[in-house]
Motif scaffolding. Structure first.
Motif, PDB file in Angstrom:
ATOM      1  N   LEU A 173       0.819  -1.210   0.000  1.00 24.68           N
ATOM      2  CA  LEU A 173       0.000   0.000   0.000  1.00 24.68           C
ATOM      3  C   LEU A 173       0.856   1.264   0.000  1.00 24.68           C
ATOM      4  CD1 LEU A 173      -2.881   1.024  -0.010  1.00 24.68           C
ATOM      5  CD2 LEU A 173      -2.893   0.955   2.489  1.00 24.68           C
ATOM      6  N   ASP A 174       2.029   1.202   0.643  1.00 24.51           N
ATOM      7  CA  ASP A 174       2.887   2.393   0.661  1.00 24.51           C
ATOM      8  C   ASP A 174       3.374   2.750  -0.748  1.00 24.51           C
ATOM      9  OD1 ASP A 174       4.356  -0.113   0.962  1.00 24.51           O
ATOM     10  OD2 ASP A 174       6.158   1.123   1.062  1.00 24.51           O
ATOM     11  N   GLU A 175       3.537   1.737  -1.614  1.00 24.59           N
ATOM     12  CA  GLU A 175       3.961   2.008  -2.994  1.00 24.59           C
ATOM     13  C   GLU A 175       2.843   2.647  -3.821  1.00 24.59           C
ATOM     14  OE1 GLU A 175       5.669  -1.443  -4.875  1.00 24.59           O
ATOM     15  OE2 GLU A 175       6.167  -2.331  -2.938  1.00 24.59           O
ATOM     16  N   LEU A 176       1.608   2.391  -3.408  1.00 20.60           N
ATOM     17  CA  LEU A 176       0.457   2.855  -4.180  1.00 20.60           C
ATOM     18  C   LEU A 176       0.023   4.265  -3.803  1.00 20.60           C
ATOM     19  CD1 LEU A 176      -1.608  -0.446  -3.917  1.00 20.60           C
ATOM     20  CD2 LEU A 176      -0.292   0.327  -5.884  1.00 20.60           C
ATOM     21  N   GLN A 178       3.894  12.921   2.143  1.00 27.22           N
ATOM     22  CA  GLN A 178       3.715  11.615   1.507  1.00 27.22           C
ATOM     23  C   GLN A 178       4.732  10.610   2.034  1.00 27.22           C
ATOM     24  OE1 GLN A 178       5.121  11.419  -2.446  1.00 27.22           O
ATOM     25  NE2 GLN A 178       3.977   9.562  -3.005  1.00 27.22           N
ATOM     26  N   LYS A 179       5.971  11.025   2.193  1.00 27.06           N
ATOM     27  CA  LYS A 179       7.025  10.120   2.669  1.00 27.06           C
ATOM     28  C   LYS A 179       6.728   9.626   4.082  1.00 27.06           C
ATOM     29  CE  LYS A 179      11.093   8.165   2.173  1.00 27.06           C
ATOM     30  NZ  LYS A 179      11.480   7.743   3.495  1.00 27.06           N
ATOM     31  N   VAL A 180       6.248  10.508   4.948  1.00 25.75           N
ATOM     32  CA  VAL A 180       5.901  10.095   6.314  1.00 25.75           C
ATOM     33  C   VAL A 180       4.759   9.080   6.287  1.00 25.75           C
ATOM     34  CG1 VAL A 180       4.945  10.879   8.511  1.00 25.75           C
ATOM     35  CG2 VAL A 180       6.698  12.249   7.357  1.00 25.75           C
ATOM     36  N   LEU A 181       3.735   9.352   5.485  1.00 22.69           N
ATOM     37  CA  LEU A 181       2.591   8.433   5.405  1.00 22.69           C
ATOM     38  C   LEU A 181       3.008   7.092   4.810  1.00 22.69           C
ATOM     39  CD1 LEU A 181      -0.252  10.858   4.217  1.00 22.69           C
ATOM     40  CD2 LEU A 181       0.343  10.163   6.536  1.00 22.69           C
ATOM     41  N   THR A 197       8.582  10.642  11.194  1.00 21.44           N
ATOM     42  CA  THR A 197       7.780   9.413  11.275  1.00 21.44           C
ATOM     43  C   THR A 197       7.792   8.849  12.691  1.00 21.44           C
ATOM     44  OG1 THR A 197       8.298   8.891   8.966  1.00 21.44           O
ATOM     45  CG2 THR A 197       7.485   7.093  10.334  1.00 21.44           C
ATOM     46  N   GLU A 198       8.946   8.902  13.351  1.00 20.30           N
ATOM     47  CA  GLU A 198       9.040   8.385  14.717  1.00 20.30           C
ATOM     48  C   GLU A 198       8.182   9.218  15.678  1.00 20.30           C
ATOM     49  OE1 GLU A 198      10.640   5.457  15.453  1.00 20.30           O
ATOM     50  OE2 GLU A 198      10.679   5.494  13.255  1.00 20.30           O
ATOM     51  N   TYR A 199       8.182  10.529  15.495  1.00 18.17           N
ATOM     52  CA  TYR A 199       7.330  11.383  16.333  1.00 18.17           C
ATOM     53  C   TYR A 199       5.852  11.040  16.111  1.00 18.17           C
ATOM     54  CZ  TYR A 199      11.283  14.407  17.614  1.00 18.17           C
ATOM     55  OH  TYR A 199      12.463  14.904  18.129  1.00 18.17           O
ATOM     56  N   VAL A 200       5.495  10.827  14.863  1.00 17.20           N
ATOM     57  CA  VAL A 200       4.107  10.493  14.553  1.00 17.20           C
ATOM     58  C   VAL A 200       3.730   9.144  15.170  1.00 17.20           C
ATOM     59  CG1 VAL A 200       2.511   9.892  12.692  1.00 17.20           C
ATOM     60  CG2 VAL A 200       4.016  11.870  12.442  1.00 17.20           C
ATOM     61  N   ARG A 201       4.624   8.171  15.071  1.00 16.19           N
ATOM     62  CA  ARG A 201       4.353   6.858  15.669  1.00 16.19           C
ATOM     63  C   ARG A 201       4.113   6.995  17.173  1.00 16.19           C
ATOM     64  NH1 ARG A 201       5.885   1.944  13.041  1.00 16.19           N
ATOM     65  NH2 ARG A 201       6.256   1.122  15.132  1.00 16.19           N
ATOM     66  N   GLN A 202       4.884   7.835  17.814  1.00 15.91           N
ATOM     67  CA  GLN A 202       4.704   8.007  19.264  1.00 15.91           C
ATOM     68  C   GLN A 202       3.356   8.667  19.574  1.00 15.91           C
ATOM     69  OE1 GLN A 202       8.220  10.026  20.801  1.00 15.91           O
ATOM     70  NE2 GLN A 202       9.555   8.639  19.657  1.00 15.91           N
TER      71      GLN A 202
END
Length: 686
Positions: free
Chosen positions: A487-490, A525-528, A562-567
């Motif tokens: 899904l990340d590729e799409l 987009q890269k973070v998502l 991305t790590e901040y978002v995951r937290q």
């Protein structure tokens, strides 16, 4: 206001005023002539319009013309009863059509009323009612057909939207026509009552007020009444005929006159037979010889002309096929055209290709529900991961084995499977001891051992405890897992923009602050994509955007963001991997290993990367394999817990070796989660 708006407003205003204000005979003549003209315009529009929805306002038009016609009828009644002079139009219709004879005029008027009531109005009303009912009943099937074409790639989203809008417009139109025919019927009844009132009232007033003899009053007001009835009923008849033409058109999009003529006079043998029969009647009977023989000859000549036209058309079609199509272009020349080459460059995001043996599963006419399952997959992924899956193209491929199917991402095959039609796949969940006979195979999604069984064995297998799955479910499950994995590729920039636009209405300040001021669309987009690559849902997009807005001020490194978002999504991550009220077994990462990893991180302008020596990497991977095997032997997910700063580097290091390894940091776990460490990943030799 536009001229058209003023015109419609004046038309309706006149209808209202004519009920109240007396008008002169001259103005009445003008309005009656205009009314007849409008009725003819409506009739010929209904006859020659190619598509019924081109007259989608016809029900409203019926109401307008009906009220205007009745208002003129009231005005003419006022003049007939008040002055005995309703103007030239009414008087001429009464004298000319009736021939100055009240009996003849009355008979013509009665015949006209009977035709409108019994033939046209009744038929139009019934056809409108049945058409509205069948149109509404057919809506679900048409909607499913549009969804099927959309999923197979036969149409795009814009075309699907246009077709759905057209279905809605058709249902509204025919539903409105069902009610609008009542206007026409009521108009005819009102006209008949007004005519009787004119006749009776005019006769009485002529005798009492004008001193006319009874016969003179009957003659005068009888002819005026007939003229008034005819001048109002003829436009009403034309409007009724227009209604009947619209609701009885078999083709919703056709040139009515051309189709009618071609269907009526398009078969030469019919014209030959008719012409011969008419000519024989003129020869063998006392009928007018010249008339019937001449008419028969005309039909025979017409048949000969049609036969010749058909032959020429067949020869032209043969020539066109021989030359490769219209314009004499060969198939090779068609392929060489730039526009045709450009269409070949398009690559579909997701494709499901299958052999001819699987076609019945995708064919709705054969009871296949694979298309419906594909629609449900898109909905399921949207709810589960918060991303919109692109259109999934379904295509048959004769180059595949009959029972084989392949799944492509961006035109490249990523997985395949094979099913046995009319068989079921039975899988042992682990506790079933009794074996069942069948054809050994592997489940394509998770590569679990399974067997193919027949319909007759299904009930027995389910009774023993086997998990039994039908072929469409196998394909749908496999496709779902492939989409989850890729899904990340799409996820494209346009998809991200659509997601942001979707939440902008309630979060306008947040989106305006975040992009493009703090982060570009590509960085979001890269973070998502980072989140989706590890199976983390992005459905809580407002929370994700809030976190990005908070931390993008200090860094634009998408991996760190991305790590901040995951937290910030730790509640969702905890719910995904750590069941509530249950102790979860995990593996931890040795602090020495973490220190070695952080010591190998290199910072560049393009971001950080890990430069760990091969020997240390080998020891780490060996330790990960040993420790995660402990979890797998317990039937648990392979989960490694690390410190926040190390998590992303450790995940990148292991993802090429252990595809399904879950790496979570301590900051991504809720405080009430109970964990039990069953091992530690280390770089020590022991």
């Amino acid at each position: 206001m536009k001229k058209s708006d003023i015109g419609v407003a004046v038309y309706l205003l006149c209808a209202v005023l004519f009920f109240i204000i007396p008008i002169t005979p001259t103005l009445l003549d003008i309005m009656l002539a205009f009314n007849i003209s409008i009725a003819m315009v409506v009739l010929f529009n209904s006859l020659f319009v190619k598509e019924v929805l081109d007259m989608s306002f016809f029900p409203t038009l019926l109401l307008f013309t009906t009220i205007f016609r009745i208002s003129l009828n009231v005005s003419s009644t006022r003049l007939i009863l008040g002055t005995g002079n309703p103007g030239n139009v009414v008087t001429t219709f009464g004298d000319f059509v009736g021939g100055g004879n009240i009996v003849l005029g009355a008979i013509v008027f009665i015949v006209l009323i009977l035709i409108q009531f019994i033939v046209i109005n009744k038929g139009s009303e019934r056809v409108a009612e049945v058409t509205a009912r069948f149109t509404l009943d057919a809506m679900p099937g048409k909607q499913m057909a549009i969804d099927a074409d959309l999923n197979t790639g036969a149409i795009d989203d814009v075309e699907a939207k246009n077709r759905r809008n057209k279905i809605q417009e058709e249902s509204s139109f025919f539903g409105s026509m069902d009610g609008a025919t009542k206007y026409v019927k009521g108009d005819a009844i009102a006209g008949l009552i007004i005519t009787l009132i004119n006749f009776a009232g005019g006769t009485v007033l002529g005798i009492l007020n004008q001193g006319l003899q009874a016969t003179e009053a009957l003659q005068k007001y009888g002819l005026l009444t007939i003229g008034d009835g005819l001048v109002s009923q003829i436009p009403s008849l034309l409007i009724s005929l227009s209604t009947g033409i619209l609701v009885t058109k078999a083709s919703k999009q056709a040139d009515f006159s051309s189709v009618l003529i071609s269907q009526l006079f398009g078969i030469p043998k019919v014209l030959y037979l008719v012409g011969s029969t008419i000519a024989l009647l003129g020869i063998l009977t006392p009928l007018n010889h010249i008339l019937f023989v001449g008419l028969g000859a005309a039909f025979i000549i017409a048949g000969r002309s049609v036969d010749k036209s058909i032959g020429i058309a067949a020869i032209e079609e043969e020539i066109e096929q021989g030359e490769g199509g219209a314009g004499g272009a060969s198939p090779a020349e068609e392929i060489r055209k730039p526009e045709n080459v450009v269409t070949l460059l398009k690559v579909d995001p997701i494709e499901l290709e299958f052999g001819y043996g699987i076609i019945p599963l995708a064919d709705v006419n054969q009871g296949g529900d694979l298309l419906d399952r594909v629609v449900m997959i898109r909905r399921q992924i949207a709810l589960e991961l918060g991303a919109v899956v692109p259109i999934i193209r379904l295509r048959d491929n004769i180059q595949l084995n009959p029972n084989q199917y392949i799944i492509k991402i961006h035109g490249i095959q990523v997985s395949e499977g094979e099913i046995l039609f009319d068989h079921y796949m039975a899988m042992n969940p682990g506790f079933v001891e009794e074996e069942i006979t069948g054809i050994p195979t592997f489940e394509p999604s998770f590569h679990l051992p399974a067997i193919w069984i027949t319909e007759g064995q299904r009930e027995k297998a389910e009774t023993l405890g086997y998990t039994v799955v039908d072929p469409p479910s196998i394909i749908a499950t496999h496709l779902t897992e492939i989409i989850r994995t890729h899904l990340d590729e799409l996820l494209t920039r346009q998809d991200v923009q659509n997601l942001l636009d979707n939440i902008r209405e309630k979060n306008a300040a947040l989106i305006d602050e975040l992009t493009p001021k703090l982060l570009g669309l590509g960085e979001i987009q890269k973070v998502l994509k980072n989140l989706l690559s590890e199976g983390i849902s992005i459905r809580d997009l407002p929370n994700i955007c809030e976190t990005l807005a908070d931390y993008s001020v200090s860094t634009r490194d998408t991996d760190i963001l991305t790590e901040y978002v995951r937290q910030s999504l730790k509640r969702a991550i905890s719910a995904k991997y750590f069941p509530a009220n249950e102790t979860t077994s995990v593996v931890t990462l040795d602090p020495k290993a973490e220190q070695a990893i952080m010591g190998a991180v290199k910072q560049t302008e393009q971001g950080a990367y890990l430069n760990l020596d091969p020997e240390t990497t080998k020891k780490l991977m060996a330790s990960v394999e040993v420790e995660t095997n402990k979890l797998e032997n317990l039937g648990k997910n392979a989960i490694v817990i690390t410190s926040p700063i190390v998590r992303m580097y450790f995940k990148k290091l292991t993802e090429d070796y252990f595809k399904d390894l879950i790496v979570v940091s301590y900051n991504e776990i809720e405080s009430n989660i109970e964990l039990q460490s069953v091992g530690m990943v280390t770089i020590d030799d022991n």
